[in-house]
Write a protein that holds these residues in place. Structure first.
Motif, mmCIF file in Angstrom:
data_model
loop_
_atom_site.group_PDB
_atom_site.id
_atom_site.type_symbol
_atom_site.label_atom_id
_atom_site.label_comp_id
_atom_site.label_asym_id
_atom_site.label_seq_id
_atom_site.Cartn_x
_atom_site.Cartn_y
_atom_site.Cartn_z
ATOM 1 N N LYS A 236 0.823 -1.211 0.000
ATOM 2 C CA LYS A 236 0.000 0.000 0.000
ATOM 3 C C LYS A 236 0.858 1.262 0.000
ATOM 4 C CE LYS A 236 -4.386 -1.782 1.566
ATOM 5 N NZ LYS A 236 -5.580 -1.566 2.389
ATOM 6 N N CYS A 240 -0.260 0.274 -4.154
ATOM 7 C CA CYS A 240 -1.446 -0.581 -4.265
ATOM 8 C C CYS A 240 -2.640 0.029 -3.529
ATOM 9 C CB CYS A 240 -1.170 -1.977 -3.693
ATOM 10 S SG CYS A 240 0.005 -2.941 -4.659
ATOM 11 N N ASP A 241 -3.790 0.001 -4.187
ATOM 12 C CA ASP A 241 -5.033 0.434 -3.540
ATOM 13 C C ASP A 241 -5.668 -0.705 -2.759
ATOM 14 O OD1 ASP A 241 -5.298 3.161 -4.809
ATOM 15 O OD2 ASP A 241 -5.206 1.922 -6.607
ATOM 16 N N GLU A 242 -5.507 -1.917 -3.260
ATOM 17 C CA GLU A 242 -6.040 -3.115 -2.610
ATOM 18 C C GLU A 242 -4.968 -4.201 -2.649
ATOM 19 O OE1 GLU A 242 -8.969 -3.156 -1.244
ATOM 20 O OE2 GLU A 242 -10.166 -1.609 -2.251
#
Length: 352
Positions: A236, A240-242
């Protein structure tokens, strides 16, 4: 000095004759006299590609070796003595090196101005580089690197980069080793894309996270896939968002989670940067119809990818990663310089 060498290095091929240095089984690694179109390097360190390094370690463990550093050092010397290069005989992959320019043939084709004494990184694979290892000084088992005393040859067709003067050489080696991955991602990802990165915590992965997020922008989404929940924060922090927690070989879990996170639309682009086998179908199944799959893993099997996609009726475009792209060294080093989070992680991981 010898004359009449081929720019691609076929004059160094011993077996079989008529092939280029990369597919050759044995190269001439005699460094006592170079050809006039070669570059001689006093090697400092090898950076073995991740898939190859881990495969060699596992093989040595299965053979019963307990002193892994010594066993790996012995393997490096044996392999280069027998074949004249460091090409993994099981995976076919290599890595790259850093060293000091020792001699420049008068007909060597310079891509960047260098002189004797300059410190450079080779940007071509060890699988095609004539290499003579006189001594293994240290094996860095947690960094996929080997410090040696030895020499190597770059052919006129070979590419290299002068090491940045403002950056630790081991840090530069680590980022240049995977420079092709983020550069290719920069080309492939468009604003608004949903991108899945399988292996998002690794050396290539964190660079790809960052460049994918830059390119996808706020309207896009970057989804990382890692096997360990401890990697979530790093993923993250780097873009990364998820994050999906799953083995890179678990096709059904990855497909299910990507479907959930994209409301059934799946990914526009899927990037595979893991170092293990049997990840082809999980990568393909994360992609939408007519989407793009990019394999930057040296453990990728073309047969498994092609037949696997056919077997599940997946109409996707697949690219086998090329470690070279125009300006890839500059692009990757610049990414590290302008992203303090990446720089911090790389320093923690790769500076001794």
């Amino acid at each position: 000095m010898k004359t009449g060498g081929d720019r691609y290095g076929t004059h160094r091929v011993i077996e079989p004759k008529g092939v280029l240095p990369q597919p050759a089984r044995v190269l001439n690694n005699d460094m006592s006299e170079i050809w006039d179109n070669e570059l001689l390097i006093d090697v400092i360190r090898l950076n073995v590609d991740s898939a190859s390094f881990h495969q060699i370690k596992n093989k040595l463990l299965k053979q019963g070796h307990t002193d892994m550093e010594k066993a790996f050092a012995d393997h490096v010397i044996d392999l280069t003595n027998r074949t004249g290069k460091h090409k993994n005989e099981d995976t076919g992959s290599g890595g790259m090196l850093i060293g000091v320019v020792a001699q420049i043939g008068p007909n060597f084709e310079m891509k960047e101005q260098i002189k004797v004494g300059d410190k450079i990184a080779s940007l071509v694979s060890l699988s095609l580089t004539p290499l003579k290892v006189n001594k293994v000084k240290r094996v860095l088992l947690d960094k996929d690197q080997v410090e040696i005393e030895g020499q190597a040859i770059l052919f006129s067709s070979g590419i290299y980069a002068k090491l940045p003067e403002d950056m630790d050489e081991n840090l530069a080696l680590s980022v240049l080793d995977v420079a092709g991955a983020p550069t290719q991602v920069e080309r492939l990802v468009m604003p608004g894309d949903t991108v899945v990165i399988i292996g998002a915590n690794g050396k290539s992965g964190i660079l790809c996270n960052a460049i994918a997020k830059e390119r996808a922008e706020v309207s896009g989404k970057v989804i990382g896939v890692v096997r360990n929940p401890d990697y979530i924060d790093t993923c993250k922090l780097t873009g990364c968002d998820e994050v999906i927690i799953a083995s890179a070989t678990d096709a059904l879990t990855i497909e299910k989670e990507v479907r959930r996170l994209t409301n059934g639309k799946m990914a526009d682009v899927v990037i595979n940067v893991v170092n293990i086998e049997d990840t082809e179908l999980p990568t393909i199944m994360a992609c939408k119809d007519r989407g793009l799959v990019y394999f930057f893993s040296m453990a990728t099997s073309f047969t498994k990818a092609a037949l696997g996609a056919e077997g599940i009726g997946a109409d996707v475009d697949m690219i086998l990663g090329n470690g070279y792209a125009h300006d890839h060294a500059i692009i990757s080093v610049d990414l590290l310089r302008r992203n303090p989070t990446l720089m911090k992680i790389f320093k923690e991981r790769y500076i001794d």
